[in-house]
Design an enzyme around this catalytic site. Structure first.
Site, PDB file in Angstrom:
ATOM      1  N   LYS A 199       0.840  -1.200   0.000  1.00 36.86           N
ATOM      2  CA  LYS A 199       0.000   0.000   0.000  1.00 36.86           C
ATOM      3  C   LYS A 199       0.876   1.251   0.000  1.00 36.86           C
ATOM      4  CE  LYS A 199      -1.930   2.686   3.002  1.00 36.86           C
ATOM      5  NZ  LYS A 199      -1.772   3.944   2.241  1.00 36.86           N
ATOM      6  N   GLU A 274      10.001   1.067  10.411  1.00 38.34           N
ATOM      7  CA  GLU A 274      11.039   2.061  10.094  1.00 38.34           C
ATOM      8  C   GLU A 274      10.394   3.420  10.321  1.00 38.34           C
ATOM      9  OE1 GLU A 274      14.078   1.316   9.367  1.00 38.34           O
ATOM     10  OE2 GLU A 274      13.946  -0.769   8.749  1.00 38.34           O
ATOM     11  N   CYS A 308      13.813  10.423   6.556  1.00 35.08           N
ATOM     12  CA  CYS A 308      13.774  10.001   7.964  1.00 35.08           C
ATOM     13  C   CYS A 308      15.132  10.209   8.623  1.00 35.08           C
ATOM     14  CB  CYS A 308      13.344   8.546   8.041  1.00 35.08           C
ATOM     15  SG  CYS A 308      14.266   7.503   6.925  1.00 35.08           S
ATOM     16  N   GLU A 405      10.638  15.627  15.276  1.00 37.63           N
ATOM     17  CA  GLU A 405      10.958  15.482  13.855  1.00 37.63           C
ATOM     18  C   GLU A 405      10.127  16.481  13.051  1.00 37.63           C
ATOM     19  OE1 GLU A 405       9.559  12.052  11.668  1.00 37.63           O
ATOM     20  OE2 GLU A 405      11.560  11.801  10.833  1.00 37.63           O
TER      21      GLU A 405
HETATM   22  P1  NAD Z   1       2.401   8.294   7.991  1.00 37.34           P
HETATM   23  O1  NAD Z   1       2.664   7.453   9.157  1.00 37.34           O
HETATM   24  O2  NAD Z   1       1.334   9.307   8.088  1.00 37.34           O
HETATM   25  O3  NAD Z   1       2.020   7.425   6.696  1.00 37.34           O
HETATM   26  C1  NAD Z   1       2.839   6.388   6.213  1.00 37.34           C
HETATM   27  C2  NAD Z   1       1.970   5.318   5.600  1.00 37.34           C
HETATM   28  O4  NAD Z   1       1.122   4.788   6.603  1.00 37.34           O
HETATM   29  C3  NAD Z   1       1.058   5.801   4.477  1.00 37.34           C
HETATM   30  O5  NAD Z   1       0.951   4.778   3.508  1.00 37.34           O
HETATM   31  C4  NAD Z   1      -0.271   5.963   5.183  1.00 37.34           C
HETATM   32  O6  NAD Z   1      -1.382   5.815   4.319  1.00 37.34           O
HETATM   33  C5  NAD Z   1      -0.233   4.822   6.176  1.00 37.34           C
HETATM   34  N1  NAD Z   1      -1.058   5.007   7.363  1.00 37.34           N
HETATM   35  C6  NAD Z   1      -1.447   6.167   7.953  1.00 37.34           C
HETATM   36  N2  NAD Z   1      -2.220   5.900   9.033  1.00 37.34           N
HETATM   37  C7  NAD Z   1      -2.328   4.551   9.127  1.00 37.34           C
HETATM   38  C8  NAD Z   1      -2.966   3.659  10.038  1.00 37.34           C
HETATM   39  N3  NAD Z   1      -3.671   4.101  11.070  1.00 37.34           N
HETATM   40  N4  NAD Z   1      -2.834   2.343   9.845  1.00 37.34           N
HETATM   41  C9  NAD Z   1      -2.104   1.852   8.824  1.00 37.34           C
HETATM   42  N5  NAD Z   1      -1.491   2.640   7.918  1.00 37.34           N
HETATM   43  C10 NAD Z   1      -1.583   3.980   8.067  1.00 37.34           C
HETATM   44  O7  NAD Z   1       3.808   8.896   7.651  1.00 37.34           O
HETATM   45  P2  NAD Z   1       4.120   9.933   6.528  1.00 37.34           P
HETATM   46  O8  NAD Z   1       3.754  11.265   7.066  1.00 37.34           O
HETATM   47  O9  NAD Z   1       3.529   9.475   5.248  1.00 37.34           O
HETATM   48  O10 NAD Z   1       5.705   9.771   6.393  1.00 37.34           O
HETATM   49  C11 NAD Z   1       6.565  10.549   7.126  1.00 37.34           C
HETATM   50  C12 NAD Z   1       7.152   9.767   8.276  1.00 37.34           C
HETATM   51  O11 NAD Z   1       7.780   8.582   7.810  1.00 37.34           O
HETATM   52  C13 NAD Z   1       8.221  10.522   9.004  1.00 37.34           C
HETATM   53  O12 NAD Z   1       8.022  10.418  10.380  1.00 37.34           O
HETATM   54  C14 NAD Z   1       9.502   9.810   8.608  1.00 37.34           C
HETATM   55  O13 NAD Z   1      10.544   9.899   9.507  1.00 37.34           O
HETATM   56  C15 NAD Z   1       9.045   8.431   8.414  1.00 37.34           C
HETATM   57  N6  NAD Z   1       9.948   7.705   7.522  1.00 37.34           N
HETATM   58  C16 NAD Z   1      10.791   6.784   8.046  1.00 37.34           C
HETATM   59  C17 NAD Z   1      11.686   6.095   7.245  1.00 37.34           C
HETATM   60  C18 NAD Z   1      12.615   5.068   7.826  1.00 37.34           C
HETATM   61  O14 NAD Z   1      13.145   4.260   7.086  1.00 37.34           O
HETATM   62  N7  NAD Z   1      12.837   5.043   9.123  1.00 37.34           N
HETATM   63  C19 NAD Z   1      11.718   6.345   5.874  1.00 37.34           C
HETATM   64  C20 NAD Z   1      10.843   7.293   5.357  1.00 37.34           C
HETATM   65  C21 NAD Z   1       9.951   7.964   6.193  1.00 37.34           C
END
Ligand code: NAD
Length: 502
Positions: A199, A274, A308, A405
């Site tokens: 997804k 992650e 991230c 962050e």
């Molecule tokens: P997010 O958590 O809002 O969304 C990430 C994914 O999760 C999306 O596909 C979203 O649709 C899904 N999602 C949202 N709510 C959900 C739920 N309740 N249940 C299941 N899935 C759900 O994060 P974002 O804002 O899209 O991404 C930014 C964040 O991602 C930052 O905090 C960043 O640090 C982190 N990130 C981490 C890494 C890593 O490898 N550690 C890499 C990239 C991004």
């Protein structure tokens, strides 16, 4: 006018293949079929450079998740995938890598349109790394060994372990590096013999759909890879809770990671997370200053700070603080902002108006809490979601900008206390996160000593970057488990111990 205020870049013509893809119908890949969401609902994905709609894609709900789980379960239990000889699985994964490479220009452009990142960054960083991940893990398909176990009291027993695929995997991806992160989940899961439901984030669904087309073209058996576009709160949450999914691998925010962990307890799914980061970059006076300054700027301004592992906390030795800060500020003031598809662009917009408000909110709060704005901070006028590369000084660990962050191009610069290495690591470790750390020094004693003391999943000395063979993941609130390397594929397996009395 500073270079980054000039963002009135015209809409560039799109190659026919990209225009055709955008005009097509964007459905869900379930089994071997592209289908509409059961509810008939769609969601719009926007161009962050101007806020216009790029395409409408199907918006999956719980019923679609259930259909995809059934397709993946069939492919796992009775399909040919887990039982296929590993060398044949390897060949298919390699074929997919070749197809991605052959279509890399088009995929990079789609990624740039959907996410806003400079097309050159997508083409020369995200795509090559994704391709390399598939090739690296294609090699692992034939090397997933169990072990012969030396029993403590063997008697007439012979014992060994087997590594078996964990089963049906749910893979939830964020918007900051959509194609590359999808590859980091798909490649090891395929090599291990799992079947999966991917997804992408609702903000950036397009390259995952293109990947689905290439998966079909490569000839993977139906149901091995299913792709659901949709919202996190609906499709994502339904995946996290679904009892037919054996493992969830999630990249995204720490808050969502927590929700996923709670939801996944229904059937005790295996979970890899992650999550966020607040990476410290530590510069010593003996470092190659030119490289250190360029590296510090790259660490926070690449991908508009939406990484991230972005180097968002800069700790500099007091003797070189002014030199470093002025150097990074000079780079920041000369970064050219613009539409990601413009080859002249060095920094694109952030992903959405919500993120833009969040980032500028942090810049304001930082100043209210006592930080000094050294450069940037502004929102260039125009319809896109642009923010200037920003540097805050006089920051302390009491401030939100240092603790939380931001996920934007905002650097908090501080001097470190140079008295002893323990104090430096204590300052850098003063964070809920523990994803990465970067050190710039020529002193190998300092480099290795500090690398040991830092509570971070990745430490880089005198540079940065990723490699498919290097485990990636975080300590503390930055996640659970690792992706890439041996750890990355073993996370898609269950270990079975077998003992035979002969
Ligand atoms: P997010 O958590 O809002 O969304 C990430 C994914 O999760 C999306 O596909 C979203 O649709 C899904 N999602 C949202 N709510 C959900 C739920 N309740 N249940 C299941 N899935 C759900 O994060 P974002 O804002 O899209 O991404 C930014 C964040 O991602 C930052 O905090 C960043 O640090 C982190 N990130 C981490 C890494 C890593 O490898 N550690 C890499 C990239 C991004």
């Amino acid at each position: 006018m500073p270079k980054h205020m000039d963002i009135a870049a015209p809409l560039l013509p799109r190659p026919a293949s990209v225009a055709k893809f955008l005009d097509g119908q964007h459905r869900l890949l379930i089994g071997d079929d592209w289908v509409a969401a059961a509810s008939g609902e769609t969601l719009d994905t926007l161009d962050p450079a101007d806020g216009t709609t790029l395409a409408s894609v199907a918006s999956a709900g719980a019923e679609d998740v259930d259909r995809a789980v059934q397709a993946a379960r069939r492919a796992f239990e009775s399909g040919p995938w887990p039982s296929m000889p590993p060398n044949e699985r390897a060949r298919l994964i390699w074929r997919l890598a070749d197809l991605i490479e052959a279509n890399a220009d088009e995929i990079a452009l789609l990624e740039s349109l959907d996410n806003g990142k400079p097309v050159g960054d997508a083409r020369h960083f995200d795509l090559p790394h994704a391709i390399e991940l598939f090739r690296y893990y294609a090699g692992w398909a034939t090397k997933l060994n169990g072990e012969s176990i030396a029993l403590s009291n063997p008697g007439t027993w012979h014992a060994y372990t087997l590594r078996e695929p964990v089963g049906v995997v749910g893979q939830i991806v964020p918007w900051n590096a959509p194609f590359m992160i999808a590859a980091s989940k798909l490649a090891p899961a395929l090599a291990a013999g799992c079947t999966m439901i991917l997804k992408p984030a609702e903000q950036t669904p397009l390259t995952a759909l293109r990947l689905g087309q290439l998966v079909q073209e490569a000839g993977f058996p139906p149901g091995v890879v299913n792709i659901l576009t949709g919202y996190g709160k609906t499709a994502g949450a339904a995946m996290a809770a679904h009892p037919g999914i054996d493992k969830i691998t999630f990249t995204g925010s720490t808050a969502t990671g927590r929700e996923i962990v709670h939801a996944s307890t229904s059937n005790f799914k295996r979970v890899t997370l992650e999550l966020g980061g607040k990476t410290p970059v530590i510069i010593f006076p003996d470092a190659d200053m030119e490289k250190a300054i360029a590296g510090a700027a790259r660490a926070i301004f690449s991908n508009t700070g939406q990484i991230c592992n972005a180097g968002s906390r800069l700790y500099t030795h007091p003797d070189v603080f002014d030199q470093v800060i002025e150097g990074v500020a000079d780079i920041a003031r000369n970064i050219r902002l613009g539409r990601g598809t413009d080859p002249q662009t060095q920094m694109g917009p952030v992903i959405s108006s919500q993120q833009l408000d969040r980032i500028t909110g942090y810049i304001e709060t930082g100043q209210q809490q006592g930080a000094t704005l050294l450069s940037g901070g502004g929102r260039p006028s125009g319809s896109g979601y642009f923010v200037e590369p920003t540097i805050l000084t006089d920051t302390t660990h009491k401030m939100d900008v240092v603790r939380e962050e931001i996920f934007g191009p905002v650097l908090c610069a501080m001097k470190f206390d140079p008295e002893e290495i323990d104090r430096i690591s204590a300052e850098a470790n003063q964070s809920d996160f523990g994803l990465g750390a970067v050190i710039w020094t020529r002193d190998i004693g300092v480099a290795h000593g500090l690398a040991r003391k830092l509570k971070a999943g990745t430490v880089r000395v005198n540079g940065g970057g990723l490699d498919p063979a290097l485990p990636f993941g975080g300590f503390k609130a930055s996640g659970w488990g690792r992706e890439s390397g041996r750890e990355g594929i073993e996370a898609y397996t269950e270990v079975k111990s077998v003992a035979v009395n002969y």
